[in-house]
Design a protein around this motif. Structure first.
Motif, short mmCIF file in Angstrom:
data_model
loop_
_atom_site.label_atom_id
_atom_site.label_comp_id
_atom_site.label_asym_id
_atom_site.label_seq_id
_atom_site.Cartn_x
_atom_site.Cartn_y
_atom_site.Cartn_z
N ALA A 1 0.84 -1.20 0.00
CA ALA A 1 0.00 0.00 0.00
C ALA A 1 0.87 1.25 0.00
O ALA A 1 0.59 2.21 -0.72
N ALA A 2 1.95 1.23 0.78
CA ALA A 2 2.86 2.39 0.81
C ALA A 2 3.55 2.56 -0.54
O ALA A 2 3.72 3.69 -1.01
N LEU A 3 3.93 1.45 -1.15
CA LEU A 3 4.57 1.54 -2.47
C LEU A 3 3.58 2.04 -3.53
O LEU A 3 3.93 2.86 -4.38
N HIS A 4 2.33 1.55 -3.47
CA HIS A 4 1.31 2.02 -4.41
C HIS A 4 1.09 3.52 -4.22
O HIS A 4 0.94 4.25 -5.21
N LYS A 5 1.05 3.97 -2.97
CA LYS A 5 0.88 5.41 -2.70
C LYS A 5 2.07 6.19 -3.23
O LYS A 5 1.90 7.25 -3.84
N ALA A 6 3.27 5.67 -3.04
CA ALA A 6 4.46 6.35 -3.55
C ALA A 6 4.41 6.44 -5.07
O ALA A 6 4.76 7.47 -5.65
N VAL A 7 3.96 5.38 -5.72
CA VAL A 7 3.84 5.40 -7.19
C VAL A 7 2.79 6.43 -7.61
O VAL A 7 3.01 7.21 -8.54
N ARG A 8 1.63 6.44 -6.92
CA ARG A 8 0.59 7.44 -7.25
C ARG A 8 1.12 8.85 -7.06
O ARG A 8 0.91 9.72 -7.91
N ASP A 9 1.81 9.08 -5.94
CA ASP A 9 2.35 10.42 -5.66
C ASP A 9 3.38 10.81 -6.72
O ASP A 9 3.40 11.96 -7.18
N ALA A 10 4.24 9.86 -7.10
CA ALA A 10 5.25 10.15 -8.12
C ALA A 10 4.59 10.43 -9.47
O ALA A 10 5.02 11.31 -10.22
N ARG A 11 3.52 9.69 -9.78
CA ARG A 11 2.79 9.92 -11.04
C ARG A 11 2.17 11.31 -11.06
O ARG A 11 2.27 12.04 -12.05
N VAL A 12 1.53 11.71 -9.95
CA VAL A 12 0.91 13.04 -9.87
C VAL A 12 1.99 14.12 -10.00
O VAL A 12 1.81 15.12 -10.71
N ALA A 13 3.12 13.94 -9.32
CA ALA A 13 4.20 14.92 -9.40
C ALA A 13 4.73 15.04 -10.83
O ALA A 13 4.95 16.15 -11.33
N ALA A 14 4.91 13.91 -11.50
CA ALA A 14 5.42 13.93 -12.87
C ALA A 14 4.43 14.60 -13.81
O ALA A 14 4.81 15.45 -14.64
N LEU A 15 3.15 14.24 -13.71
CA LEU A 15 2.15 14.84 -14.60
C LEU A 15 1.99 16.33 -14.33
O LEU A 15 1.81 17.12 -15.26
N SER A 16 2.07 16.71 -13.05
CA SER A 16 1.99 18.14 -12.71
C SER A 16 3.19 18.90 -13.28
O SER A 16 3.03 20.01 -13.81
N GLY A 17 4.36 18.30 -13.17
CA GLY A 17 5.55 18.93 -13.73
C GLY A 17 5.44 19.11 -15.23
O GLY A 17 5.77 20.18 -15.78
N PHE A 18 4.94 18.09 -15.92
CA PHE A 18 4.74 18.18 -17.37
C PHE A 18 3.78 19.32 -17.70
O PHE A 18 4.06 20.18 -18.53
N ARG A 19 2.64 19.33 -17.03
CA ARG A 19 1.63 20.36 -17.30
C ARG A 19 2.17 21.76 -17.04
O ARG A 19 1.98 22.68 -17.85
#
Length: 193
Positions: A138-156
């Motif tokens: 669950a912690a790894l899934h959350k870390a992946v979700r957080d990293a995905r949001v950070a990457a997509l936000s950075g792109f945008r």
């Protein structure tokens, strides 16, 4: 049900499992399909017992459960998933049945211990009472979700700010070729205009 069971067996399954009644088990067994039943708490029938709860907590309910085990065995099942049955009741039943018993929250006296991989690996923040986690996916899934949001936000943000794409991310053209292309575009526009 029979079509699905035959499909599973011909696709390589060793057996089928069903939470349906004894008549269904008998039908499958009569067709020489190895069948495993499901007794105790059956999730799709949880509203029938009033909630997610252990089944067999009173003497009457435990005797009724024992009768269901006998009828399941008589119908031709070879095994049964035993879900959320009190451990002491499961121990008494296991001593008396010829079925292979698979415990899911029913104590250690069954023939097989079972937990879902998602519970074992800790894929959820909330475990059922009968489960234990040996991991924290669950912690790894959350870390992946957080990293995905950070990457997509950075792109945008960089697209909106004009810093992406930069020169390193785009293909170029030689100045002479670009000049020739523009000249041909202009000539084409004049001839059609």
């Amino acid at each position: 049900m029979l079509r699905t069971a035959f499909s599973a067996i011909t696709s390589g399954a060793d057996a089928v499992i069903t939470g349906r009644g004894h008549d269904t088990v008998r039908m499958l067994a009569n067709e020489q399909i190895p069948v495993m039943g499901h007794l105790g708490f059956v999730p799709r029938k949880s509203t029938w017992v009033g909630a997610i709860r252990a089944v067999g907590k009173t003497a009457d309910e435990a005797l009724e459960l024992w009768d269901r085990f006998r009828r399941l065995e008589d119908a031709g099942a070879f095994a049964v998933e035993c879900e959320i049955i009190p451990a002491d009741v499961m121990a008494e039943i296991n001593r008396r049945t010829g079925l292979v018993t698979v415990s899911l929250g029913s104590g250690p006296a069954a023939d097989v211990m079972f937990l879902f991989t998602s519970d074992i690996c800790g894929e959820s923040d909330r475990l059922p009472r009968h489960a234990r986690s040996w991991g924290n996916l669950a912690a790894l899934h959350k870390a992946v979700r957080d990293a995905r949001v950070a990457a997509l936000s950075g792109f945008r943000n960089e697209v909106a700010g004009g810093s992406y794409p930069g020169n390193a991310e785009v293909a170029g053209i030689a100045d002479a070729e670009l000049t020739a292309f523009r000249a041909r575009l202009k000539a084409d526009e004049i001839s059609k205009g």
